[in-house]
Scaffold this motif. Structure first.
Motif, PDB file in Angstrom:
ATOM      1  N   ASP A   1      34.973  50.207  42.496  1.00 59.49           N
ATOM      2  CA  ASP A   1      34.404  49.802  41.212  1.00 59.49           C
ATOM      3  C   ASP A   1      35.007  48.454  40.790  1.00 59.49           C
ATOM      4  O   ASP A   1      36.229  48.317  40.662  1.00 59.49           O
ATOM      5  CB  ASP A   1      34.716  50.868  40.155  1.00 59.49           C
ATOM      6  CG  ASP A   1      34.095  50.541  38.819  1.00 59.49           C
ATOM      7  OD1 ASP A   1      32.870  50.458  38.754  1.00 59.49           O
ATOM      8  OD2 ASP A   1      34.866  50.351  37.847  1.00 59.49           O
ATOM      9  N   LYS A   2      34.160  47.444  40.549  1.00 59.76           N
ATOM     10  CA  LYS A   2      34.651  46.093  40.296  1.00 59.76           C
ATOM     11  C   LYS A   2      35.532  45.987  39.058  1.00 59.76           C
ATOM     12  O   LYS A   2      36.578  45.321  39.106  1.00 59.76           O
ATOM     13  CB  LYS A   2      33.481  45.115  40.198  1.00 59.76           C
ATOM     14  CG  LYS A   2      33.946  43.661  40.138  1.00 59.76           C
ATOM     15  CD  LYS A   2      32.802  42.685  40.305  1.00 59.76           C
ATOM     16  CE  LYS A   2      33.337  41.245  40.323  1.00 59.76           C
ATOM     17  NZ  LYS A   2      32.243  40.264  40.500  1.00 59.76           N
ATOM     18  N   PRO A   3      35.162  46.601  37.917  1.00 59.71           N
ATOM     19  CA  PRO A   3      36.048  46.509  36.751  1.00 59.71           C
ATOM     20  C   PRO A   3      37.453  47.056  37.036  1.00 59.71           C
ATOM     21  O   PRO A   3      38.453  46.475  36.589  1.00 59.71           O
ATOM     22  CB  PRO A   3      35.325  47.348  35.693  1.00 59.71           C
ATOM     23  CG  PRO A   3      33.883  47.247  36.067  1.00 59.71           C
ATOM     24  CD  PRO A   3      33.886  47.253  37.564  1.00 59.71           C
ATOM     25  N   LYS A   4      37.535  48.152  37.779  1.00 62.57           N
ATOM     26  CA  LYS A   4      38.847  48.719  38.099  1.00 62.57           C
ATOM     27  C   LYS A   4      39.615  47.807  39.062  1.00 62.57           C
ATOM     28  O   LYS A   4      40.833  47.661  38.951  1.00 62.57           O
ATOM     29  CB  LYS A   4      38.681  50.111  38.698  1.00 62.57           C
ATOM     30  CG  LYS A   4      38.160  51.149  37.707  1.00 62.57           C
ATOM     31  CD  LYS A   4      38.032  52.516  38.354  1.00 62.57           C
ATOM     32  CE  LYS A   4      37.512  53.545  37.345  1.00 62.57           C
ATOM     33  NZ  LYS A   4      37.337  54.883  37.967  1.00 62.57           N
ATOM     34  N   ARG A   5      38.889  47.190  39.988  1.00 65.55           N
ATOM     35  CA  ARG A   5      39.540  46.249  40.902  1.00 65.55           C
ATOM     36  C   ARG A   5      40.068  45.041  40.122  1.00 65.55           C
ATOM     37  O   ARG A   5      41.142  44.510  40.429  1.00 65.55           O
ATOM     38  CB  ARG A   5      38.560  45.796  41.995  1.00 65.55           C
ATOM     39  CG  ARG A   5      38.172  46.907  42.960  1.00 65.55           C
ATOM     40  CD  ARG A   5      37.147  46.417  43.976  1.00 65.55           C
ATOM     41  NE  ARG A   5      37.674  45.375  44.857  1.00 65.55           N
ATOM     42  CZ  ARG A   5      38.395  45.614  45.932  1.00 65.55           C
ATOM     43  NH1 ARG A   5      38.680  46.864  46.281  1.00 65.55           N
ATOM     44  NH2 ARG A   5      38.824  44.610  46.680  1.00 65.55           N
ATOM     45  N   ASN A   6      39.298  44.616  39.130  1.00 69.38           N
ATOM     46  CA  ASN A   6      39.742  43.496  38.298  1.00 69.38           C
ATOM     47  C   ASN A   6      41.021  43.844  37.543  1.00 69.38           C
ATOM     48  O   ASN A   6      41.914  42.998  37.382  1.00 69.38           O
ATOM     49  CB  ASN A   6      38.651  43.110  37.297  1.00 69.38           C
ATOM     50  CG  ASN A   6      37.454  42.441  37.958  1.00 69.38           C
ATOM     51  OD1 ASN A   6      37.562  41.964  39.093  1.00 69.38           O
ATOM     52  ND2 ASN A   6      36.329  42.425  37.284  1.00 69.38           N
ATOM     53  N   VAL A   7      41.119  45.094  37.081  1.00 72.97           N
ATOM     54  CA  VAL A   7      42.318  45.540  36.368  1.00 72.97           C
ATOM     55  C   VAL A   7      43.528  45.509  37.297  1.00 72.97           C
ATOM     56  O   VAL A   7      44.614  45.034  36.930  1.00 72.97           O
ATOM     57  CB  VAL A   7      42.116  46.953  35.783  1.00 72.97           C
ATOM     58  CG1 VAL A   7      43.448  47.522  35.272  1.00 72.97           C
ATOM     59  CG2 VAL A   7      41.100  46.912  34.649  1.00 72.97           C
ATOM     60  N   LEU A   8      43.338  46.005  38.519  1.00 67.11           N
ATOM     61  CA  LEU A   8      44.447  46.020  39.477  1.00 67.11           C
ATOM     62  C   LEU A   8      44.905  44.604  39.809  1.00 67.11           C
ATOM     63  O   LEU A   8      46.111  44.323  39.849  1.00 67.11           O
ATOM     64  CB  LEU A   8      44.023  46.753  40.752  1.00 67.11           C
ATOM     65  CG  LEU A   8      43.886  48.271  40.634  1.00 67.11           C
ATOM     66  CD1 LEU A   8      43.239  48.848  41.891  1.00 67.11           C
ATOM     67  CD2 LEU A   8      45.252  48.921  40.409  1.00 67.11           C
ATOM     68  N   LEU A   9      43.948  43.710  40.057  1.00 68.52           N
ATOM     69  CA  LEU A   9      44.323  42.317  40.331  1.00 68.52           C
ATOM     70  C   LEU A   9      45.008  41.715  39.109  1.00 68.52           C
ATOM     71  O   LEU A   9      45.990  40.965  39.240  1.00 68.52           O
ATOM     72  CB  LEU A   9      43.085  41.494  40.692  1.00 68.52           C
ATOM     73  CG  LEU A   9      43.333  40.011  40.981  1.00 68.52           C
ATOM     74  CD1 LEU A   9      44.259  39.845  42.183  1.00 68.52           C
ATOM     75  CD2 LEU A   9      42.010  39.272  41.212  1.00 68.52           C
ATOM     76  N   GLY A  10      44.509  42.052  37.931  1.00 73.17           N
ATOM     77  CA  GLY A  10      45.113  41.547  36.697  1.00 73.17           C
ATOM     78  C   GLY A  10      46.562  41.984  36.543  1.00 73.17           C
ATOM     79  O   GLY A  10      47.405  41.217  36.062  1.00 73.17           O
TER      80      GLY A  10
ATOM     81  N   ASP B   1      43.859  38.308  48.604  1.00 72.47           N
ATOM     82  CA  ASP B   1      43.103  38.516  49.841  1.00 72.47           C
ATOM     83  C   ASP B   1      42.614  39.961  49.975  1.00 72.47           C
ATOM     84  O   ASP B   1      41.513  40.204  50.478  1.00 72.47           O
ATOM     85  CB  ASP B   1      43.959  38.144  51.054  1.00 72.47           C
ATOM     86  CG  ASP B   1      44.075  36.642  51.246  1.00 72.47           C
ATOM     87  OD1 ASP B   1      43.246  35.909  50.665  1.00 72.47           O
ATOM     88  OD2 ASP B   1      45.001  36.193  51.948  1.00 72.47           O
ATOM     89  N   VAL B   2      43.428  40.916  49.533  1.00 75.52           N
ATOM     90  CA  VAL B   2      42.978  42.314  49.547  1.00 75.52           C
ATOM     91  C   VAL B   2      41.838  42.490  48.549  1.00 75.52           C
ATOM     92  O   VAL B   2      40.840  43.166  48.826  1.00 75.52           O
ATOM     93  CB  VAL B   2      44.143  43.274  49.226  1.00 75.52           C
ATOM     94  CG1 VAL B   2      43.629  44.711  49.105  1.00 75.52           C
ATOM     95  CG2 VAL B   2      45.206  43.200  50.309  1.00 75.52           C
ATOM     96  N   TYR B   3      41.957  41.868  47.380  1.00 76.64           N
ATOM     97  CA  TYR B   3      40.889  41.927  46.373  1.00 76.64           C
ATOM     98  C   TYR B   3      39.595  41.340  46.923  1.00 76.64           C
ATOM     99  O   TYR B   3      38.508  41.888  46.701  1.00 76.64           O
ATOM    100  CB  TYR B   3      41.331  41.167  45.126  1.00 76.64           C
ATOM    101  CG  TYR B   3      40.262  41.066  44.058  1.00 76.64           C
ATOM    102  CD1 TYR B   3      40.050  42.110  43.151  1.00 76.64           C
ATOM    103  CD2 TYR B   3      39.465  39.924  43.947  1.00 76.64           C
ATOM    104  CE1 TYR B   3      39.064  42.018  42.172  1.00 76.64           C
ATOM    105  CE2 TYR B   3      38.485  39.823  42.980  1.00 76.64           C
ATOM    106  CZ  TYR B   3      38.280  40.875  42.093  1.00 76.64           C
ATOM    107  OH  TYR B   3      37.310  40.791  41.117  1.00 76.64           O
ATOM    108  N   ASP B   4      39.706  40.223  47.652  1.00 69.81           N
ATOM    109  CA  ASP B   4      38.516  39.578  48.222  1.00 69.81           C
ATOM    110  C   ASP B   4      38.040  40.246  49.513  1.00 69.81           C
ATOM    111  O   ASP B   4      37.109  39.762  50.161  1.00 69.81           O
ATOM    112  CB  ASP B   4      38.825  38.102  48.519  1.00 69.81           C
ATOM    113  CG  ASP B   4      38.957  37.267  47.254  1.00 69.81           C
ATOM    114  OD1 ASP B   4      38.435  37.681  46.209  1.00 69.81           O
ATOM    115  OD2 ASP B   4      39.590  36.194  47.322  1.00 69.81           O
ATOM    116  N   ARG B   5      38.721  41.324  49.907  1.00 75.78           N
ATOM    117  CA  ARG B   5      38.402  42.099  51.108  1.00 75.78           C
ATOM    118  C   ARG B   5      38.534  41.276  52.393  1.00 75.78           C
ATOM    119  O   ARG B   5      37.836  41.508  53.378  1.00 75.78           O
ATOM    120  CB  ARG B   5      36.991  42.689  51.004  1.00 75.78           C
ATOM    121  CG  ARG B   5      36.871  43.759  49.919  1.00 75.78           C
ATOM    122  CD  ARG B   5      35.520  44.461  49.959  1.00 75.78           C
ATOM    123  NE  ARG B   5      35.498  45.638  49.107  1.00 75.78           N
ATOM    124  CZ  ARG B   5      35.168  45.619  47.806  1.00 75.78           C
ATOM    125  NH1 ARG B   5      34.830  44.474  47.233  1.00 75.78           N
ATOM    126  NH2 ARG B   5      35.159  46.734  47.100  1.00 75.78           N
TER     127      ARG B   5
END
Length: 475
Positions: free
Chosen positions: A72-81, A141-145
């Motif tokens: 889920d992109k919003p959750k991924r954004n939170v983790l990167l944040g 890089d993990v966020y960008d897969r």
């Protein structure tokens, strides 16, 4: 622990012996040894620094695992944040708190409001700017897969804290260095031998050239009012050589040390003394930093129109300047470098894709003139690294505008000048190789090779200057 110190000379063989002779073919234990050795190496300065690097490593290790399990992109954004907040938050507090506080107070004072907030006596942890970018490259890089988040605790923590390049680079990418911790490594005699040669060249540059020049540049800069304009200019030229040999010397030692343990670190300097333009120089100087900002900041801004390229160049140099230090001198340095870039953006100047004087022994007069012009441009702007604070920097610059610029300057000791001559000649002849002592593809008699090695060792032990910290430790 300095990589030019006696402690490191004892530390390195012990780690090497345990790594290859006791733990050979035991990948997880080898990584654990590197982790322990790296924490000992880093904690040698101040054990409290270990808390910060451990927090940064643990947060990004967990964020990487979380990004593996979340689509889920919003959750991924939170983790990167979370990763950005923790890493940049620690870097911002320890490196920029007092700088922004003083700037804030200065702005209100200019408007007529007097404020007296408390400054904090903050110690800047050695290398925090370097390992922060290194661990952030992993989460981005993990966020960008581009990379799978690892569950290998020892491999990841060793990647973040790898002692050869921990405190002053090269700044490695997770996509390049982390996989090397996850695969079995075999001892390669040829690679290790080349690593030793690169370490020797790095030691020569640091101890014989940079450390000897440090005494000269420090003496003149501390009493610049008492010296002629020609001596002030000569001091800046010598500082450029000191700056280059100090930093590239560290990188050579780091890359060579990595080779001893079966790792290939990225090239950080590509003989920038022979650059023919400012853009070419920045393709060859501190490559790992400039390409990091390019790949993780500029490519996200996009845009190929001239004004967009100019905007991106301005951003990257302002960020680069601020990354180097919490002072307006560094910001000014970045801005002026960006302005020098502009003519290459708007007037389509020639881009260099091959080494200078490729396949020739000597450069043409035009190439020589371009190299001198580029070096002197870099040298004048290096003033903003050399002198602090900003007011003193401007005063130094104005002091060079004097009739005494035509007088005979005060020169450094002969050993420093001889070191510079040997440096320039060697790197010119080796400019198409990986480093100053790279002998690949050359048929050099054994007696000549070993004569060079022993000669450099003799110079390091008998003609080295007073030991100095690496300049980039302050960044």
């Amino acid at each position: 622990m300095l990589t030019t110190s006696l402690e490191f000379a004892i530390f390195l063989p012990i780690v090497f012996f345990l790594y290859w002779f006791v733990l050979k073919n035991k990948l997880r234990l080898q990584n654990a040894l590197i982790l322990v050795a790296s924490y000992v190496f880093y904690g040698w300065w101040d054990w409290r620094f270990l808390i910060l690097i451990a927090i940064s490593s643990l947060v990004d290790f967990l964020v990487g695992i979380g990004l593996n399990n979340v689509s889920d992109k919003p959750k991924r954004n939170v983790l990167l944040g979370i990763s950005l907040l923790v890493n940049l938050g620690m870097l911002g507090f320890f490196k920029y708190y007092n700088f922004f506080l003083d700037s804030f107070v200065g702005a209100f004072t200019f408007l007529g409001y007097n404020m007296s907030p408390d400054r904090l006596n903050i110690i800047l942890p050695v290398g925090i700017s370097f390992y922060t970018l290194q661990t952030l490259s992993y989460t981005i890089d993990v966020y960008d897969r581009k990379l799978q988040g690892t569950k290998d605790f020892f491999a990841f923590f060793a990647y973040v804290s790898f002692f050869p390049q921990l405190v002053a680079g090269p700044i490695e990418r997770a996509t390049h260095l982390l996989p090397q911790f996850q695969q079995r490594r075999e001892f390669d005699y040829a690679s290790a031998g080349d690593g030793m040669r690169q370490m020797l060249w790095g030691l020569f540059k640091k101890i014989v050239v940079a450390d000897n020049l440090a005494v000269y540049t420090y003496t003149i800069s501390m009493n610049y009012e008492d010296h002629s304009a020609s001596s002030l200019l000569m001091c800046l030229v010598m500082f450029s050589f000191q700056f280059y040999c100090d930093f590239s010397g560290y990188s050579d030692i780091a890359i060579g040390t990595g080779r001893l343990f079966g790792f290939r670190l990225m090239k950080n300097f590509d003989f920038p003394l022979f650059a023919r333009s400012i853009p070419e120089l920045w393709q060859k100087w501190h490559i790992s930093l400039f390409t990091w900002f390019r790949d993780y900041i500029i490519r996200r801004l996009k845009g190929f129109r001239k004004w967009q390229v100019a905007r991106n160049i301005l951003i990257i140099f302002l960020v680069t300047g601020l990354w180097h230090g919490a002072a307006w001198t560094y910001v000014t340095w970045g801005l002026l470098h960006a302005l020098l870039f502009m003519k290459f953006i708007f007037w389509r100047r020639k881009k260099y894709t091959t080494k200078v004087a490729h396949g020739k022994l000597l450069p043409s007069l035009k190439e020589l003139g371009l190299m001198v012009r580029t070096f002197m441009s870099f040298t004048i702007l290096a003033l903003f690294f050399f002198i602090q604070p900003f007011s003193k920097c401007l005063d130094y610059l104005l002091s060079m505008v004097d009739i005494s610029i035509f007088s005979v300057p005060l020169l450094p000791e002969n050993r420093a000048l001889a070191g510079i001559v040997l440096l320039v000649v060697t790197e010119w002849l080796q400019r198409e190789k990986e480093h100053g002592l790279d002998i690949s593809g050359r048929q050099i008699p054994k007696v000549v090779r070993w004569g060079v090695y022993y000669g450099l060792l003799f110079a390091v032990f008998y003609y080295g200057g007073k030991p100095q910290d690496f300049l980039y430790f302050q960044f």
